[in-house]
Design a protein around this motif. Sequence first.
Motif, PDB file in Angstrom:
ATOM      1  N   PRO A 277       0.744  -1.184  -0.176  1.00 38.13           N
ATOM      2  CA  PRO A 277       0.189  -0.085   0.028  1.00 38.13           C
ATOM      3  C   PRO A 277       0.734   1.339  -0.082  1.00 38.13           C
ATOM      4  CG  PRO A 277      -0.945  -1.756   1.572  1.00 38.13           C
ATOM      5  CD  PRO A 277       0.463  -1.838   1.126  1.00 38.13           C
ATOM      6  N   THR A 278       2.076   1.075   0.540  1.00 40.65           N
ATOM      7  CA  THR A 278       2.940   2.632   0.438  1.00 40.65           C
ATOM      8  C   THR A 278       3.422   2.855  -0.848  1.00 40.65           C
ATOM      9  OG1 THR A 278       4.477   1.362   1.577  1.00 40.65           O
ATOM     10  CG2 THR A 278       3.344   2.362   2.919  1.00 40.65           C
ATOM     11  N   ARG A 279       3.406   1.651  -1.781  1.00 38.65           N
ATOM     12  CA  ARG A 279       4.148   1.878  -3.153  1.00 38.65           C
ATOM     13  C   ARG A 279       2.928   2.085  -3.995  1.00 38.65           C
ATOM     14  NH1 ARG A 279       9.793   1.123  -3.380  1.00 38.65           N
ATOM     15  NH2 ARG A 279       9.397   0.547  -5.582  1.00 38.65           N
ATOM     16  N   LEU A 280       2.898   2.931  -4.525  1.00 38.57           N
ATOM     17  CA  LEU A 280       1.585   3.074  -5.505  1.00 38.57           C
ATOM     18  C   LEU A 280       1.808   2.517  -6.757  1.00 38.57           C
ATOM     19  CD1 LEU A 280       0.400   6.784  -4.351  1.00 38.57           C
ATOM     20  CD2 LEU A 280      -0.594   4.632  -4.127  1.00 38.57           C
TER      21      LEU A 280
ATOM     22  N   MET B 284      -6.925   4.262 -11.380  1.00 36.62           N
ATOM     23  CA  MET B 284      -6.186   3.807 -12.228  1.00 36.62           C
ATOM     24  C   MET B 284      -5.471   4.644 -13.396  1.00 36.62           C
ATOM     25  SD  MET B 284      -7.284  -0.155 -12.916  1.00 36.62           S
ATOM     26  CE  MET B 284      -6.814  -0.141 -14.424  1.00 36.62           C
ATOM     27  N   LYS B 285      -6.641   5.524 -13.722  1.00 33.12           N
ATOM     28  CA  LYS B 285      -5.975   6.694 -14.619  1.00 33.12           C
ATOM     29  C   LYS B 285      -4.997   7.525 -14.336  1.00 33.12           C
ATOM     30  CE  LYS B 285     -10.150   6.350 -17.410  1.00 33.12           C
ATOM     31  NZ  LYS B 285     -11.501   7.155 -17.979  1.00 33.12           N
TER      32      LYS B 285
ATOM     33  N   HIS C 193       2.885   6.331 -12.360  1.00 33.53           N
ATOM     34  CA  HIS C 193       3.507   5.032 -12.610  1.00 33.53           C
ATOM     35  C   HIS C 193       4.757   5.338 -13.578  1.00 33.53           C
ATOM     36  CE1 HIS C 193       4.393   0.731 -12.851  1.00 33.53           C
ATOM     37  NE2 HIS C 193       4.183   0.882 -14.158  1.00 33.53           N
ATOM     38  N   LYS C 194       4.331   6.132 -14.793  1.00 31.30           N
ATOM     39  CA  LYS C 194       5.105   6.428 -15.900  1.00 31.30           C
ATOM     40  C   LYS C 194       5.943   6.949 -15.443  1.00 31.30           C
ATOM     41  CE  LYS C 194       1.837   4.980 -19.636  1.00 31.30           C
ATOM     42  NZ  LYS C 194       0.941   5.618 -20.736  1.00 31.30           N
TER      43      LYS C 194
ATOM     44  N   LEU D 187      11.910   8.236 -13.946  1.00 29.87           N
ATOM     45  CA  LEU D 187      13.090   8.544 -12.967  1.00 29.87           C
ATOM     46  C   LEU D 187      13.882   7.371 -12.413  1.00 29.87           C
ATOM     47  CD1 LEU D 187      11.609  11.186 -10.525  1.00 29.87           C
ATOM     48  CD2 LEU D 187      13.282  11.494 -12.034  1.00 29.87           C
ATOM     49  N   SER D 188      13.164   6.237 -12.237  1.00 24.39           N
ATOM     50  CA  SER D 188      13.788   5.160 -11.586  1.00 24.39           C
ATOM     51  C   SER D 188      14.768   4.241 -12.674  1.00 24.39           C
ATOM     52  CB  SER D 188      12.927   3.971 -11.056  1.00 24.39           C
ATOM     53  OG  SER D 188      12.013   4.740 -10.168  1.00 24.39           O
TER      54      SER D 188
END
Length: 153
Positions: free
Chosen positions: A63-66, A116-117, A123-124, A129-130
């Motif tokens: 839950p802490t990582r969206l 989700m949208k 997310h992208k 960045l990652s």
Amino acid sequence: MRCATHIINLIVEEGVKDASISVDRVRGVVRYIRASPSRLSKFNHWPEEEMVGTKAHICLDVPTRLNSTYMMLNVVEKYECVSEAYVHDDHNFFRDLSAGYGVPTCDDWENVRRVMKVLELFHKLTLKLSESFHVTSNTFFEVDTDVYCLLDE
């Protein structure tokens, strides 16, 4: 750039707080199904009968990582009709979910689609960045302005 992705995560978490009960209800479905191998096996036979057309496996999020929440919702949303059929087939399912946040309603599934949208866009950005070992200031500035534009909308 973990700090930058963490800040993005905190911003999104605050932004989707209104729909958190819907996400929690859907998370309860995944948690119940993943709690035992027999439930998971039973659930995996339903898509064939319901003609879902996907072979993606449901997974529980952190839950802490969206990003993981987005991935969980992206898969479980495809199984909406299967989870509704599961309510009628497994009496413990309804009872256990009612003891927690409750069984997801049609409105909850619609809220999850809206969330989700939003989560997909962030997310992208988080992946952008990652994915680099050396994030440069121009990449960070680009993501920062993207976040600003998304929040402005």
